[in-house]
Design a protein around this motif. Structure first.
Motif, PDB file in Angstrom:
ATOM      1  N   SER B  20       0.878  -1.179   0.000  1.00 52.10           N
ATOM      2  CA  SER B  20       0.000   0.000   0.000  1.00 52.10           C
ATOM      3  C   SER B  20       0.911   1.223   0.000  1.00 52.10           C
ATOM      4  CB  SER B  20      -0.927   0.016   1.218  1.00 52.10           C
ATOM      5  OG  SER B  20      -1.805   1.117   1.135  1.00 52.10           O
ATOM      6  N   GLY B  21       0.451   2.268  -0.631  1.00 48.13           N
ATOM      7  CA  GLY B  21       1.262   3.476  -0.696  1.00 48.13           C
ATOM      8  C   GLY B  21       2.238   3.440  -1.847  1.00 48.13           C
ATOM      9  N   GLY B  22       3.096   4.410  -1.875  1.00 53.21           N
ATOM     10  CA  GLY B  22       4.110   4.519  -2.922  1.00 53.21           C
ATOM     11  C   GLY B  22       5.411   4.984  -2.303  1.00 53.21           C
ATOM     12  N   ASP B  43       1.253   7.809   0.753  1.00 49.01           N
ATOM     13  CA  ASP B  43      -0.174   7.657   1.060  1.00 49.01           C
ATOM     14  C   ASP B  43      -0.638   6.223   0.898  1.00 49.01           C
ATOM     15  OD1 ASP B  43      -1.538   9.799   2.060  1.00 49.01           O
ATOM     16  OD2 ASP B  43      -1.624  10.801   0.129  1.00 49.01           O
ATOM     17  N   GLY B  44      -1.311   5.716   1.888  1.00 51.33           N
ATOM     18  CA  GLY B  44      -1.816   4.358   1.808  1.00 51.33           C
ATOM     19  C   GLY B  44      -2.485   3.956   3.102  1.00 51.33           C
ATOM     20  N   VAL B  45      -2.726   2.680   3.203  1.00 52.56           N
ATOM     21  CA  VAL B  45      -3.502   2.128   4.315  1.00 52.56           C
ATOM     22  C   VAL B  45      -2.591   1.306   5.217  1.00 52.56           C
ATOM     23  CG1 VAL B  45      -5.363   0.519   4.886  1.00 52.56           C
ATOM     24  CG2 VAL B  45      -5.601   2.056   2.929  1.00 52.56           C
ATOM     25  N   ARG B  52      -0.257  -4.631   5.070  1.00 52.63           N
ATOM     26  CA  ARG B  52      -0.207  -3.423   4.256  1.00 52.63           C
ATOM     27  C   ARG B  52       0.332  -2.298   5.135  1.00 52.63           C
ATOM     28  NH1 ARG B  52      -5.770  -2.394   1.452  1.00 52.63           N
ATOM     29  NH2 ARG B  52      -4.477  -1.489  -0.188  1.00 52.63           N
ATOM     30  N   GLN B  82      -3.881   9.968   5.461  1.00 55.13           N
ATOM     31  CA  GLN B  82      -4.313   9.444   4.169  1.00 55.13           C
ATOM     32  C   GLN B  82      -5.479  10.250   3.631  1.00 55.13           C
ATOM     33  OE1 GLN B  82      -6.795   6.231   3.714  1.00 55.13           O
ATOM     34  NE2 GLN B  82      -6.085   5.718   1.680  1.00 55.13           N
ATOM     35  N   ASP B  87       1.232  12.489   2.780  1.00 53.71           N
ATOM     36  CA  ASP B  87       2.163  11.364   2.708  1.00 53.71           C
ATOM     37  C   ASP B  87       3.320  11.376   3.701  1.00 53.71           C
ATOM     38  OD1 ASP B  87       2.059  10.479  -0.669  1.00 53.71           O
ATOM     39  OD2 ASP B  87       1.075  12.252   0.112  1.00 53.71           O
TER      40      ASP B  87
END
Lengths: 493, 310
Positions: B20-22, B43-45, B52, B82, B87
């Motif tokens: 998840s995310g980058g 950004d992600g979970v 994740r 998020q 980020d």
């Protein structure tokens, strides 16, 4: 390098959009949808388990007219606006003082304020009565994300024109390519009030002018145009397929009682009306766009756009907004009569009710509905009893002898003079509004009616008689002292 | 995250994904003394049950011929970050302090975290040694605000350990720093002293630099900090159009980079390149060596500043 700049700049946005869980929801109009169901279908945070942790997240005193029980309208919610000031969840609250506020719903801070200037040759009238209070009376609206004649407005991102009247795109005729498909005909002209691209807020000020507001700034996106009589009492706005519907009632200051359909595609917008004899409640829109209005004497079904009478049903009612929802591949409608009964009707044939259910008390405002995970359809009625008592009464829509019937499932605890409830994820929110004492917000188990939460004495004034909004873990309403409240599940900042 | 063991004759490419995310830390991963690589996940979970690790900081290490997750840190408010596109994307800086190996990192939210490389975030992976108040980004903006890029650190001759962060946009009105140099509206560099008092670590604000137009990650040489304002327009959304991340618009609205030299003890400006640099710098970075400071700009010019004749 240019491409790197663009890619790097946008990368974080794409990531956020791609994996956002859950996506913030909009509450774009009164009752959450054009059918006024009161149902937020995918709340990410409110559950029967979490609702006990509801908190007063913020409250904000807003400028309003000093008189009347409706100083604030319930907020519209734009779940995520990617604005020049960041990702914002905005609550748009209109006040009787012809002001629209945008509040950062996460932070409880004003984002912008828009005064809708009174501009009419008719003098402004601020009436003392509840039925003709003057000022801004209609809850604004945002277009739902439906595709229609003028495009598909969305809650986020840049304009995404679609539909039959989008801008010119693709090759032009006469390119000289043998065998190339003929270019599509140019779309008709589209006026500046058309709902396309990013969401806008539509409001009607007390001078009867239609406003289309930029959600990022509150600025008018088009020159406001006079559409309705000045100083009228106008119901909550409803919009579908680039037609804005409104209703004027109580013959305030000479304004005739009528249903209004304003074509937003036209330049300038054009209105058609359907005269009502004796006021009414609505309009509510069916899935096919049919416009339903409950007058004091009958339930009317009008055609979309041109408001031609399609059907009617003689039913004496008092100030109840009808409810439309799908049931077994058709739309059914539930309304309440003055005789203390709920009426269930097939929208294809209003003449003969499918079922009648008795009530002890009068329904006030409107009914609400949701469908649970088992597929059971529920209807909730805010019932005002004698001596300022009241309750929410829940019905299940079930088959009896092969015919649909409304079966009473539960009656809530005493909730004096309840506002129309809203539903999120199996939780019913109800608000008491007894005059002379503070309002109380209740959360009830939608399946049983059991009380899951009470705000007790956190609210310090009576509730405005305008209703509730629920979206993304928060419940909103206004009180008669002009204060906007937000209760919800706290999210750590 | 990718790794290749250069001693492996097969040069096997090993990967680990946070799922998840980058992973867009500007300077990639930072590597600690154990060979563990630390990188922010964007950004992600955060969903531990499904492994994740978005909006956090992951640590991966080569074990045998696999790159495996070793540790991670997740801010407790990752869901807020998020929702607001804030980020975790700042490459950390790793250093030793009183025999422990620590690191600092940050995010667009505009906080600085002090984290122990031996146990990032403690038992629950969400408790850093220090989580500062917001330095900037009162508006909670995803663009043109917050910490972007990477951290820096140095130790002075008295043994004081310093941590440095750049940030974009106005300073937060509630962030207090004892030494500053005028209003900060476009960005600045903030210096913290890493300290331990009564067994508790802290990041003590020491100074905040002059205003810099989108302050970028600094480098340090011999008690002098080199930093620069990129001059890049970072806006991705506009009042009248909403989200519209248009390169031509941003290029047109950008100005030029400016290199600054600051006294590392006080933050006082010692040098400014003024308008000698013609273009802005996008996601660039400084190099410093042997008396010269290097910066590449958007118009493909490499600048070298130094002391003439020395």
């Amino acid at each position: 390098m240019k491409s790197i700049l663009a890619m790097a700049g946008v990368s974080s946005i794409l990531l956020a959009v791609a994996i956002a869980q859950p996506r913030p929801q909009n509450w774009p109009t009164y009752g959450g949808d054009a059918q006024r169901s009161g149902w937020e279908k995918t709340d990410p945070r409110i559950t029967k388990d979490t609702v006990k942790d509801l908190q007063l997240l913020w409250k904000m005193k807003l400028e309003n007219q000093p008189k009347g029980p409706r100083p604030l309208l319930p907020p519209l919610i734009l779940g995520n606006l990617i604005s020049y000031r960041g990702f914002k969840e905005l609550a748009f609250v209109a006040s009787s003082a012809d002001i629209v506020y945008a509040i950062d719903a996460d932070l409880g801070k004003l984002f912008w304020t828009k005064h809708l200037e009174y501009a009419s040759l008719d003098p402004q009238v601020l009436g003392p009565s509840a039925t003709c209070p003057g000022g801004l009376t209609a809850m604004p609206t945002m277009p739902p994300p439906a595709v229609g004649r003028g495009g598909a407005p969305g809650g986020r991102g840049p304009a995404a024109p679609a539909g039959g009247r989008g801008p010119v795109a693709g090759p032009t005729a006469g390119t000289g390519v043998v065998g190339a498909p003929a270019a599509p005909p140019p779309p008709p002209a589209r006026g500046p009030f058309a709902a396309v691209g990013a969401a806008s807020v539509y409001a009607i000020s007390s001078d009867g002018r239609l406003h289309k507001l930029n959600t990022s700034t509150g600025d008018d996106q088009a020159q406001p145009v006079k559409m309705l009589p000045s100083n009228a009492t106008i119901s909550s706005l409803n919009i579908a397929d680039n037609v804005l519907y409104a209703l004027t009632s109580h013959e305030c200051n000479g304004a005739a009682d009528a249903v209004w359909a304003i074509d937003l595609i036209a330049d300038p917008p054009k209105a058609v009306t359907f005269a009502l004899g004796g006021g009414g409640e609505g309009p509510v829109l069916g899935a096919d766009g049919t416009v339903y209005v409950q007058t004091g004497e009958e339930l009317l079904a009008l055609s979309p756009h041109d408001l031609q009478l399609k059907q009617s049903f003689n039913l004496a009612s008092s100030s109840v907004l009808p409810l439309v929802f799908p049931y077994k591949e058709r739309d059914v409608i539930v309304t309440a009569g003055k005789d203390g009964r709920l009426y269930l009707m097939d929208t294809a044939s209003l003449g003969t009710p499918l079922f009648q259910a008795p009530l002890t008390g009068q329904v006030w405002g409107n009914l609400s509905s949701w469908q649970d995970a088992d597929g059971t359809r529920w209807v909730f009625a805010p019932v005002w009893g004698p001596a300022n008592t009241g309750s929410i009464v829940a019905f299940k829509l079930e088959e009896q002898n092969g015919k649909p019937a409304l079966t009473q499932a539960w009656v809530s605890r005493d909730i004096p003079s309840p506002q129309p409830p809203v539903i999120a994820n199996g939780v019913v929110f109800a608000l008491s509004s007894r005059a002379g004492t503070h309002a109380t917000l209740y959360a009830l188990d939608a399946a049983t009616g059991k009380e899951l939460y009470s705000s007790r004495n956190l609210i310090t004034a009576p509730a405005a008689l305008t209703g509730l909004t629920v979206a993304n873990g928060r419940v909103y309403f206004g009180t008669t002292d002009g204060t906007a409240y937000a209760f919800g599940i706290y999210m750590e900042h | 995250m990718w790794a290749v063991n250069l001693n492996d004759p097969l040069k096997k490419v090993m990967t680990f994904s946070p799922r998840s995310g980058g992973l867009w830390g500007r300077q990639g991963a930072a590597i600690d003394s154990s060979g563990t690589a630390w990188a922010p996940t964007g950004d992600g979970v955060y969903d531990l049950a499904n492994q994740r690790y978005g909006n956090g900081l992951i640590a991966a290490k080569v074990v045998g011929n696999e790159l495996q997750l070793k540790d991670w840190y997740e801010p407790t408010n990752w869901a807020w970050m998020q929702k607001k596109d804030l980020d975790m994307q700042v490459t950390p800086a790793i250093f030793t302090y009183k025999g422990r190996e620590l690191m600092v990192t940050g995010s667009k939210e505009c906080r600085v975290y002090l984290i122990d490389t031996k146990s990032a975030g403690g038992e629950n992976h969400q408790t850093p040694l220090v989580r500062t108040p917001l330095l900037c980004n009162e508006e909670v903006n995803f663009a043109s605000a917050g910490i972007w890029g990477s951290m820096a650190t140095w130790e002075d001759s008295k043994g004081t350990r310093w941590a440095l962060t750049p940030f974009w946009g106005p300073v937060h009105p509630e962030f207090k720093v004892p030494v500053s140099y005028g209003p900060v509206k476009h960005g600045a560099v903030v210096a913290f002293k890493v300290e331990e008092k009564s067994g508790k670590f802290q990041l003590t604000p020491a100074w905040m630099s002059r205003d810099m137009d989108q302050a970028e990650p600094p480098v340090i040489a011999n008690g002098v900090i080199f930093a620069y304002g990129s001059g890049e327009n970072g806006y991705q959304a506009y009042p009248d159009r909403g989200l519209n991340d248009s390169s031509p618009l941003r290029i047109k609205a950008s100005t030029h980079a400016t290199l600054f030299a600051l006294d590392a003890e006080t933050g006082k400006e010692l040098y400014s390149s003024g308008d000698q640099i013609a273009s802005f710098a996008h996601f660039s970075g400084l190099s410093v060596a042997n008396g010269q400071v290097y910066l590449g700009t958007y118009d493909s010019v490499l600048y070298c500043f130094g002391l003439a004749g020395r």
